[in-house]
Scaffold this active site. Structure first.
Site, PDB file in Angstrom:
ATOM      1  N   VAL A   1      31.960  31.055  41.104  1.00  0.00           N
ATOM      2  CA  VAL A   1      33.017  31.173  40.086  1.00  0.00           C
ATOM      3  C   VAL A   1      32.781  32.399  39.208  1.00  0.00           C
ATOM      4  O   VAL A   1      31.751  32.510  38.540  1.00  0.00           O
ATOM      5  CB  VAL A   1      33.068  29.910  39.181  1.00  0.00           C
ATOM      6  CG1 VAL A   1      34.189  30.036  38.155  1.00  0.00           C
ATOM      7  CG2 VAL A   1      33.255  28.659  40.007  1.00  0.00           C
TER       8      VAL A   1
ATOM      9  N   GLY B   1      32.117  35.644  39.709  1.00  0.00           N
ATOM     10  CA  GLY B   1      31.111  36.668  40.025  1.00  0.00           C
ATOM     11  C   GLY B   1      29.882  36.632  39.143  1.00  0.00           C
ATOM     12  O   GLY B   1      29.148  35.648  39.111  1.00  0.00           O
TER      13      GLY B   1
ATOM     14  N   LYS C   1      38.200  27.687  42.023  1.00  0.00           N
ATOM     15  CA  LYS C   1      37.321  27.904  40.869  1.00  0.00           C
ATOM     16  C   LYS C   1      37.638  26.898  39.754  1.00  0.00           C
ATOM     17  O   LYS C   1      36.727  26.372  39.103  1.00  0.00           O
ATOM     18  CB  LYS C   1      37.468  29.347  40.376  1.00  0.00           C
ATOM     19  CG  LYS C   1      36.941  30.369  41.397  1.00  0.00           C
ATOM     20  CD  LYS C   1      37.390  31.775  41.055  1.00  0.00           C
ATOM     21  CE  LYS C   1      36.854  32.786  42.058  1.00  0.00           C
ATOM     22  NZ  LYS C   1      37.457  34.126  41.909  1.00  0.00           N
TER      23      LYS C   1
HETATM   24  N1  HSE Z   1      39.145  37.674  45.306  1.00  0.00           N
HETATM   25  C1  HSE Z   1      38.541  37.238  44.087  1.00  0.00           C
HETATM   26  C2  HSE Z   1      39.179  37.964  42.912  1.00  0.00           C
HETATM   27  C3  HSE Z   1      37.057  37.454  44.034  1.00  0.00           C
HETATM   28  O1  HSE Z   1      40.076  38.762  43.088  1.00  0.00           O
HETATM   29  O2  HSE Z   1      38.763  37.698  41.805  1.00  0.00           O
HETATM   30  C4  HSE Z   1      36.310  36.447  44.818  1.00  0.00           C
HETATM   31  O3  HSE Z   1      36.506  35.162  44.308  1.00  0.00           O
END
Ligand code: HSE
Length: 429
Positions: A133, A135, A206
């Site tokens: 969740v 990064g 998330k």
């Molecule tokens: N694709 C996601 C984003 C990142 O754009 O935040 C990975 O969860």
């Protein structure tokens, strides 16, 4: 310092896995000092072993992920492959063979976190997933540990960088959705198939994870109400600006007013320019947590990318390794409240509704009557006439989503309402 190294295997070596390998290799001494024993990379499972991966020792690569997790001598398995299968089987096999698991896999955790947690407990190992969740932003550990003595009532966040980038571009340049998506794709923010991001699946996974941890209950992705950003228009963004708002894609997890249930939802919404989340630009993420004793907390940072996600993975890896050394495990799942998840219709929110109507006597009264019939109170009305037609923007007070949505259905049936140009919730006030 203990001399036997902690054996760590990696499942997947793409953008995140390569960064994890680089940090394990280049920061080996510091990591050893922090853990109390060195980390030994025991193997890296990949699909394409011949791909060039700078700094990744070729002799550690294997295509047999199952054989790797079955070795029996691994302390921790780091999973950065993603998806449900074969990853679920690989993780449970790793548990069965005594390894703790660090995963960045939001889809799997949001679909089946409960059974994975149960398996980890059964085998006396850890399951950590800070990287799943937002990064690099520390969220799981603060919610699970730092706020373990508090009562969280609300989590409101921007947890998808791609959609934040697109909406931010639409706001700053006046571009339409497609044009902003093209720019996000060209710059590498959006993937070739952007569905998971723009339709809200990524954010919903998330939200499920955050809601479960925040409210000590179980929430899966199927419990999360989801709406994407593909229908957001330049006119919506302009209308938001007229109200002193911005459009953001929000993940909102709330305890109900009576405390007997929770809700989790992901959808675009207008938020006031004065709200801290309004200042979150480009592909950044931020999460607002409201807790009874702590008050309002905001977590902000890069929500994706190799190095930022690897930072979260490494934090978990250090924790899992420390626990292995101490022959213990960390805080596991806490789902004791067993609070049910209420449907979207029960959520209390505000609507911003833009209608195309006939510009003649009695139309406003007709529209207002429909709102009254559904017990929805109007906050403001703005009308702009154009050649016998008018654009009517109605902003409501807070009401159950079911009542608001029934109001819109009834409005669509009025002869004088030519069309419902847009409906958007208003949050964060
Ligand atoms: N694709 C996601 C984003 C990142 O754009 O935040 C990975 O969860």
């Amino acid at each position: 310092m203990r001399t036997r190294p902690l054996k760590v295997a990696l499942l997947g070596c793409g953008v995140v896995g390569s960064e994890v390998t680089r940090i394990i290799t280049t920061q080996a001494d510091d990591l050893a000092a922090r853990i109390g024993a060195p980390i030994e990379l025991a193997g890296i499972a990949v699909r394409r072993p011949n791909r060039v991966r700078e700094g990744v020792p070729a002799d550690l690569l294997t295509t047999d992920a199952m054989a790797l997790v079955k070795r029996g001598d691994l302390d921790v398995v780091v999973e950065v492959i993603g998806g449900i299968e074969p990853v679920r089987t690989l993780i449970t096999t790793a548990f069965e063979h005594g390894a703790s698991v660090v995963s960045a896999n939001k889809a799997l955790l949001a679909a089946d976190g409960a059974s994975l947690h149960a398996k980890a407990v059964e085998h006396g190992v850890d399951l950590y997933y800070e990287a799943a969740v937002a990064g690099a932003i520390p969220l799981i550990r603060p919610l699970r540990e730092s706020l373990a003595g508090d009562k969280v009532n609300r989590v409101l966040g921007i947890v998808n960088g791609t959609t934040n980038f697109i909406l931010d571009k639409m706001d700053s340049t006046g571009a339409g959705y497609s044009e902003a998506l093209d720019e996000a794709t060209a710059l590498g923010y959006a993937e070739a198939d952007p569905t998971a991001d723009v339709e809200g699946f990524d954010a919903a996974a998330k939200a499920a994870i955050l809601a479960g941890i925040a409210f000590h209950t179980r929430v899966t992705i199927d419990d999360v109400h989801r709406e994407g950003i593909t229908e957001v228009t330049a006119a919506d963004i302009a209308s938001a600006r007229k109200m002193g708002c911005l459009v953001k894609m929000l993940a909102i997890c709330e305890r109900s007013a009576d405390g007997r249930s929770v809700t989790a939802r992901v959808h675009p919404a207008m938020i006031p320019l004065s709200h801290p989340l309004a200042s979150v630009r480009e592909a950044y993420n931020a999460v607002f947590v409201e807790a009874e004793a702590a008050g309002r907390l905001m977590f902000y940072g890069p929500g994706a990318g190799g190095a930022p996600t690897a930072s979260a993975v490494l934090g978990d890896l250090v924790a899992a390794c420390r626990n292995k050394l101490a022959a213990t495990t960390g805080a596991g799942e806490s789902a004791y409240t067993q609070l049910p998840v209420s449907p979207m219709g029960d959520v209390v929110t505000r609507y911003h509704i833009s209608l195309d109507v006939a510009d003649k006597p009695g139309v406003l009264a007709q529209v207002a009557t429909v709102f009254a019939e559904h017990d929805v109170s109007i906050d403001t009305v703005r009308q702009q006439g154009k050649d016998g037609e008018a654009s009517l923007v109605v902003v409501t007070h807070r009401a159950p989503d079911a009542a608001l949505s029934a109001t819109v259905s009834s409005l669509r049936k009025l002869d004088t309402v030519r069309g419902v140009a847009s409906i958007m919730r208003v949050e964060g006030e």
